[in-house]
Enzyme design. Structure first.
Site, PDB file in Angstrom:
ATOM      1  N   GLU A 196      22.206 -33.516  33.555  1.00  0.00           N
ATOM      2  CA  GLU A 196      22.857 -32.507  34.395  1.00  0.00           C
ATOM      3  C   GLU A 196      24.335 -32.756  34.692  1.00  0.00           C
ATOM      4  OE1 GLU A 196      20.310 -31.926  37.798  1.00  0.00           O
ATOM      5  OE2 GLU A 196      18.811 -30.889  36.590  1.00  0.00           O
ATOM      6  N   GLU A 316      14.128 -29.512  31.660  1.00  0.00           N
ATOM      7  CA  GLU A 316      13.555 -29.453  32.998  1.00  0.00           C
ATOM      8  C   GLU A 316      13.409 -28.001  33.440  1.00  0.00           C
ATOM      9  OE1 GLU A 316      15.505 -31.629  36.087  1.00  0.00           O
ATOM     10  OE2 GLU A 316      15.775 -33.438  34.880  1.00  0.00           O
TER      11      GLU A 316
END
Length: 504
Positions: A196, A316
């Site tokens: 991320e 995810e």
């Protein structure tokens, strides 16, 4: 995850693997079970060593990135029983987040229960040693592993791939160390370079200090310099050309600025996507929701797949499923990712967040007891699960037969036994010459054992006799293929029964 808005983390079958039109259809024709060897990319697909397309359909099991320095849940269960349960539920890949702390000589994994023989072979190991055992057992079970550099240290995520305490040189050195450590062990199919990236990380801006795409090229080439067979998973950023989205979920820059590595056919782009239980986004309040969602996903990352640029892996996605909006979001996303029964491996890849129940904003596939399956949440994923891969271990079995009709055999194995209870899994193999549409496995215990819960199948029990019937998503088994289910029972210590398998 999008952790600025999270609470802190607590201390199938080869026949479904259909070729993309125009992409070497001959490879998909015969061949044994897909997934053998190291993998590479071709257009929007991932292919195995023999050129057969494969689909990553897996789960995140976190903990190595936290101050436990090891996957969570080992305080409750044996690691092998959890991997067996993942397999039995139909997940074929594990994403393992870690932090660079696990490379420090002073790091010691904690919160592992060794009572009753649980996790016995992990005693005395450091974090990397435990990771070795998890990788090895996952491979024996026919699961693949993706290593995820989740954090620079256990304290928390970082916007960029480096911090003052963990410079880029350390990041790259540790990536190379893992790539080298698992060289020749094709259970580990690749590495997710950094979790991320977000503002001020950019894509294509040209600034060496903040351009994530350039950093991914440097790190990816370093990984491939020591293990050129690995896949390199590259997440997105938060913002591109003034358009912001989820951390790691914005891959809008790939079309103009693709990641280019020294070894071709190794890049898989990774997006993250979440529901309102993680954070509110504008598209959730759009009056056309959820019909607007495919357009949102197309813009941020779906176009990469649809334009045949590269494979896309949603590394995810998750939700508590408590709100109606979240339920609609997950149903829409699962549909967008493409059902395996319809598209085979010509589909998006994915690993759900998470296996762990102690993920603050999403919960997990397991409930808080670390054993019971959230069957509602798991059920949403049924249509996009995919076949497992060749196991490192041997087979064996009993029951069933061959011939010209449908036939099957079943193998029963106990994955963990702590006296008062046990976990076991059963592998069903099509031993006939025609595809199965359903199967039923029956056995009778000689002792007082009772099934306490079962996953990937439904069951009835009368006295010591148990009859297990396939779930909706794993009844179809091609010739030579297999499906599996698992269960918990009590008490432990019982003998392995003889099994009979009836094919439909």
């Amino acid at each position: 995850m999008f952790r600025s808005l999270r609470r802190a983390l607590c201390a199938a079958a080869a026949a479904l693997l259909l070729p993309l039109a125009g992409v070497q259809a001959a490879h998909a024709a015969a061949a044994p079970a897909a997934g053998a060897g190291y993998w590479h990319t071709s257009g929007r697909q991932i292919l195995d060593a023999s050129g057969q397309p494969v689909r990553i359909a897996g789960i995140n099991w976190f903990g190595f990135e936290t101050a436990n320095y090891v996957v969570h849940g080992l305080w409750s269960r044996d690691y092998k029983s959890m991997i067996d349960q993942m397999k039995s539920l139909g997940y074929n890949t594990i994403r393992l987040p870690y932090s660079d702390d696990i490379f420090k000589s002073t790091t010691v994994p904690n919160s592992i229960d060794f009572s009753g023989g649980k996790n016995a072979d992990l005693a005395g190991l450091n974090s990397l040693g435990v990771m070795d055992r998890i990788v090895s057992y996952a491979g024996q079970d026919g699961l693949k592993v993706i290593l995820d550099r989740h954090r620079p240290d256990s304290a928390g995520q970082s916007a960029l791939w480096y911090t003052s305490a963990v410079p880029e040189s350390t990041w790259i050195a540790n990536l190379k160390a893992l790539a080298s450590r698992y060289a020749g062990k094709d259970t580990v199919i690749g590495i997710d370079l950094h979790n991320e990236p977000h503002d001020p990380a950019c894509w294509g801006c040209g600034d060496q200090a903040t351009d994530w795409r350039l950093a991914a090229q440097r790190a990816g080439n370093a990984v491939l310099s020591v293990n050129p067979a690995l896949l390199v998973f590259v997440e997105g950023v938060q913002s591109f050309n003034g358009v912001s989205g989820w951390w790691g979920g914005n891959l809008m820059g790939v079309g103009q600025y693709p990641v280019q590595l020294d070894v071709p056919n190794r890049v898989v782009y990774s997006a993250h996507d979440y529901a309102t239980s993680v954070a509110q986004q504008s598209w959730f309040s759009d009056p056309t929701f959820p019909a607007n969602m495919p357009g949102v996903w197309d813009k941020y990352w779906g176009y990469i797949f649809k334009q045949n640029i590269a494979p896309v892996w949603v590394g995810e996605f998750g939700t508590t499923l408590q709100s109606t909006v979240d339920q609609k979001w997950l149903a829409a996303l699962v549909s967008y990712l493409r059902p395996t029964a319809t598209y085979g491996a010509d589909a998006f890849h994915w690993t759900f967040w998470s296996w762990n129940p102690n993920s603050g904003d999403t919960g997990g596939i397991l409930k808080d007891d670390w054993a019971t399956v959230d069957t509602v949440k798991d059920g949403y994923l049924a249509s996009i699960k995919a076949p497992g891969f060749p196991a490192g271990g041997g087979g064996g079995g009993g029951g069933g037969g061959g011939g010209t009709t449908a036939a099957c055999s079943a193998v029963y194995s106990v994955s963990s036994d702590w006296g008062s209870g046990f976990n076991a899994d059963v592998k069903v193999t099509n031993t006939g010459t025609t595809a199965l549409t359903s199967w039923k496995v029956t056995w009778t215990w000689s002792g007082s054992q009772q099934v306490t819960n079962m996953w990937n199948a439904s069951y009835t029990q009368s006295g010591g006799t148990v009859t297990a019937v396939n779930a909706a998503h794993n009844g179809a088994v091609p010739v030579g293929g297999s499906a599996s289910f698992g269960f918990g029972g009590a008490p432990g210590g019982g003998a392995v029964p003889s099994l009979s398998c009836t094919a439909g």
